[in-house]
Design a protein around this motif. Structure first.
Motif, PDB file in Angstrom:
ATOM      1  N   PRO A  70       0.813  -1.231   0.000  1.00  0.00           N
ATOM      2  CA  PRO A  70       0.000   0.000   0.000  1.00  0.00           C
ATOM      3  C   PRO A  70       0.844   1.278   0.000  1.00  0.00           C
ATOM      4  CG  PRO A  70      -0.919  -1.588   1.537  1.00  0.00           C
ATOM      5  CD  PRO A  70       0.381  -2.160   1.051  1.00  0.00           C
ATOM      6  N   GLY A  71       1.929   1.286   0.766  1.00  0.00           N
ATOM      7  CA  GLY A  71       2.788   2.470   0.790  1.00  0.00           C
ATOM      8  C   GLY A  71       3.401   2.766  -0.562  1.00  0.00           C
ATOM      9  N   GLN A  72       3.853   1.716  -1.251  1.00  0.00           N
ATOM     10  CA  GLN A  72       4.439   1.892  -2.582  1.00  0.00           C
ATOM     11  C   GLN A  72       3.377   2.337  -3.587  1.00  0.00           C
ATOM     12  OE1 GLN A  72       6.007  -2.040  -2.963  1.00  0.00           O
ATOM     13  NE2 GLN A  72       8.034  -1.456  -2.210  1.00  0.00           N
ATOM     14  N   PHE A  78       5.219  11.798   2.443  1.00  0.00           N
ATOM     15  CA  PHE A  78       5.562  11.256   3.755  1.00  0.00           C
ATOM     16  C   PHE A  78       4.833   9.935   3.902  1.00  0.00           C
ATOM     17  CE2 PHE A  78       4.746  10.546   8.224  1.00  0.00           C
ATOM     18  CZ  PHE A  78       5.994  10.729   8.784  1.00  0.00           C
ATOM     19  N   VAL A  79       5.585   8.868   4.105  1.00  0.00           N
ATOM     20  CA  VAL A  79       4.985   7.546   4.261  1.00  0.00           C
ATOM     21  C   VAL A  79       5.402   6.993   5.610  1.00  0.00           C
ATOM     22  CG1 VAL A  79       4.880   5.183   3.381  1.00  0.00           C
ATOM     23  CG2 VAL A  79       5.036   7.101   1.785  1.00  0.00           C
ATOM     24  N   GLU A  80       4.430   6.611   6.398  1.00  0.00           N
ATOM     25  CA  GLU A  80       4.684   5.983   7.690  1.00  0.00           C
ATOM     26  C   GLU A  80       4.094   4.579   7.627  1.00  0.00           C
ATOM     27  OE1 GLU A  80       3.939   6.778  12.453  1.00  0.00           O
ATOM     28  OE2 GLU A  80       2.961   8.042  10.977  1.00  0.00           O
ATOM     29  N   ALA A  81       4.965   3.596   7.808  1.00  0.00           N
ATOM     30  CA  ALA A  81       4.517   2.207   7.729  1.00  0.00           C
ATOM     31  C   ALA A  81       5.473   1.343   8.528  1.00  0.00           C
ATOM     32  CB  ALA A  81       4.456   1.746   6.276  1.00  0.00           C
ATOM     33  N   THR A 124       8.060  -1.757   9.588  1.00  0.00           N
ATOM     34  CA  THR A 124       9.295  -2.292   9.016  1.00  0.00           C
ATOM     35  C   THR A 124       8.964  -3.420   8.045  1.00  0.00           C
ATOM     36  OG1 THR A 124      10.487  -1.727  11.027  1.00  0.00           O
ATOM     37  CG2 THR A 124      11.481  -3.404   9.607  1.00  0.00           C
ATOM     38  N   GLY A 125       9.651  -3.428   6.910  1.00  0.00           N
ATOM     39  CA  GLY A 125       9.433  -4.480   5.922  1.00  0.00           C
ATOM     40  C   GLY A 125       8.303  -4.198   4.962  1.00  0.00           C
ATOM     41  N   SER A 126       7.779  -2.975   4.973  1.00  0.00           N
ATOM     42  CA  SER A 126       6.633  -2.657   4.123  1.00  0.00           C
ATOM     43  C   SER A 126       7.030  -2.103   2.753  1.00  0.00           C
ATOM     44  CB  SER A 126       5.718  -1.659   4.832  1.00  0.00           C
ATOM     45  OG  SER A 126       6.417  -0.453   5.064  1.00  0.00           O
ATOM     46  N   GLY A 127       8.328  -1.943   2.503  1.00  0.00           N
ATOM     47  CA  GLY A 127       8.765  -1.496   1.193  1.00  0.00           C
ATOM     48  C   GLY A 127       8.989  -0.002   1.049  1.00  0.00           C
ATOM     49  N   LYS A 128       9.154   0.701   2.156  1.00  0.00           N
ATOM     50  CA  LYS A 128       9.372   2.144   2.083  1.00  0.00           C
ATOM     51  C   LYS A 128      10.667   2.484   1.352  1.00  0.00           C
ATOM     52  CE  LYS A 128       9.219   2.628   6.526  1.00  0.00           C
ATOM     53  NZ  LYS A 128       8.899   1.306   7.021  1.00  0.00           N
ATOM     54  N   THR A 129      11.729   1.747   1.640  1.00  0.00           N
ATOM     55  CA  THR A 129      13.026   2.022   1.012  1.00  0.00           C
ATOM     56  C   THR A 129      12.929   1.847  -0.500  1.00  0.00           C
ATOM     57  OG1 THR A 129      14.165   1.281   3.003  1.00  0.00           O
ATOM     58  CG2 THR A 129      15.477   1.427   0.996  1.00  0.00           C
ATOM     59  N   LEU A 130      12.318   0.784  -0.932  1.00  0.00           N
ATOM     60  CA  LEU A 130      12.147   0.552  -2.367  1.00  0.00           C
ATOM     61  C   LEU A 130      11.286   1.650  -2.989  1.00  0.00           C
ATOM     62  CD1 LEU A 130      12.764  -1.354  -4.727  1.00  0.00           C
ATOM     63  CD2 LEU A 130      10.654  -2.559  -4.177  1.00  0.00           C
TER      64      LEU A 130
END
Length: 107
Positions: free
Chosen positions: A2-4, A18-21, A23-29
């Motif tokens: 969802p964040g991506q 701004f994305v808050e999610a 760990t492991g949710s794909g924010k870095t990607l």
């Protein structure tokens, strides 16, 4: 994720996001992909024009608040850029031996 799904179209439109999610949710990607997309598009055009230019110039600097996060970002960036001859990823941190830094590429 969802964040991506939310972030990628906005980032590609050069909007602030701004994305808050968790760990492991794909924010870095989600933030690396648009950076790499723009870099590869820009540099591949320049590479075609100047094939003999072997100078490397920084095009993007990512600052992280902790060494651990910097290493996590580097690992993913390194994996994503292995396929491009004209995009390289580098990690600069203090207080870590070269052996530890080299092992990040495999980890």
């Amino acid at each position: 994720t969802p964040g991506q799904t939310y972030a990628l179209p906005l980032i590609l439109e050069k909007k602030n996001v701004f994305v808050e999610a968790e760990t492991g949710s794909g924010k870095t990607l989600a933030f690396l992909m648009p950076i790499l997309f723009n870099l590869t598009r820009q540099l591949s055009l320049e590479f075609d024009v100047k094939e003999d230019d072997t100078m490397c110039h920084p095009r993007c600097i990512i600052l992280a608040p902790t060494r651990e996060l910097a290493m996590q970002i580097y690992r993913l960036c390194y994996k994503l850029t292995k396929v491009f001859s004209f995009v390289k990823c580098c990690l600069v941190v203090g207080g870590v031996s070269k052996v530890v830094l080299m092992s990040l590429r495999n980890g």
